[in-house]
Design a protein around this motif. Structure first.
Motif, PDB file in Angstrom:
ATOM      1  N   SER A 108      23.803  37.296 -15.954  1.00  0.00           N
ATOM      2  CA  SER A 108      24.607  37.718 -14.806  1.00  0.00           C
ATOM      3  C   SER A 108      24.911  36.469 -13.990  1.00  0.00           C
ATOM      4  N   ALA A 109      26.045  36.474 -13.322  1.00  0.00           N
ATOM      5  CA  ALA A 109      26.395  35.306 -12.512  1.00  0.00           C
ATOM      6  C   ALA A 109      27.417  35.678 -11.455  1.00  0.00           C
ATOM      7  N   ASP A 110      27.227  35.125 -10.277  1.00  0.00           N
ATOM      8  CA  ASP A 110      28.228  35.161  -9.221  1.00  0.00           C
ATOM      9  C   ASP A 110      28.828  33.765  -9.151  1.00  0.00           C
ATOM     10  N   VAL A 111      30.122  33.692  -8.954  1.00  0.00           N
ATOM     11  CA  VAL A 111      30.800  32.404  -8.854  1.00  0.00           C
ATOM     12  C   VAL A 111      31.142  32.175  -7.385  1.00  0.00           C
ATOM     13  N   ILE A 112      30.653  31.063  -6.853  1.00  0.00           N
ATOM     14  CA  ILE A 112      30.864  30.729  -5.444  1.00  0.00           C
ATOM     15  C   ILE A 112      31.766  29.505  -5.384  1.00  0.00           C
ATOM     16  N   PRO A 113      32.929  29.602  -4.722  1.00  0.00           N
ATOM     17  CA  PRO A 113      33.840  28.451  -4.680  1.00  0.00           C
ATOM     18  C   PRO A 113      33.481  27.464  -3.568  1.00  0.00           C
ATOM     19  N   PRO A 114      32.908  26.322  -3.908  1.00  0.00           N
ATOM     20  CA  PRO A 114      32.651  25.290  -2.902  1.00  0.00           C
ATOM     21  C   PRO A 114      33.906  24.448  -2.698  1.00  0.00           C
ATOM     22  N   PRO A 115      33.866  23.523  -1.735  1.00  0.00           N
ATOM     23  CA  PRO A 115      35.016  22.622  -1.581  1.00  0.00           C
ATOM     24  C   PRO A 115      35.203  21.768  -2.831  1.00  0.00           C
ATOM     25  N   ASN A 116      36.428  21.372  -3.087  1.00  0.00           N
ATOM     26  CA  ASN A 116      36.692  20.495  -4.227  1.00  0.00           C
ATOM     27  C   ASN A 116      36.113  19.111  -3.973  1.00  0.00           C
ATOM     28  N   VAL A 117      35.884  18.380  -5.051  1.00  0.00           N
ATOM     29  CA  VAL A 117      35.318  17.035  -4.994  1.00  0.00           C
ATOM     30  C   VAL A 117      36.426  16.042  -5.293  1.00  0.00           C
TER      31      VAL A 117
END
Length: 93
Positions: A28-37
């Motif tokens: 199972s996984a949740d995808v969390i969008p962080p700021p781009n690098v």
């Protein structure tokens, strides 16, 4: 590499490119969008944009040797920019 437009595509691409040969599978996984690098290869070159995502969930080790190698070396092409590191903890049963 194809242009990613959604986080679900990021997850699908991750599964396709890496997980089978890295010794684990995501249960199972949740995808969390962080700021781009952003990074720069050379002083005179244009900045590099690395689209990132944080996956939080549960994985199952399917092959111990490749899994240990993945934990030690990281995952993907953005490692020199701090991407592709795995933070692991046992789940409480």
């Amino acid at each position: 590499m194809p242009q990613l437009t959604t986080l679900s595509k990021t997850y699908d691409l991750l599964r396709f490119l890496y997980l089978d040969r890295c010794g684990f599978r995501l249960l199972s996984a949740d995808v969390i969008p962080p700021p781009n690098v952003f990074g720069i290869k050379e002083k005179s070159s244009a900045p590099i944009l690395i689209a990132t995502a944080i996956f939080q969930g549960v994985l199952e080790v399917t092959a111990p040797a490749p899994f240990v190698s993945t934990v030690q070396q990281g995952l993907g092409r953005g490692k020199s920019y701090g991407c592709g590191l795995l933070s692991l903890a046992r789940i409480k049963t």
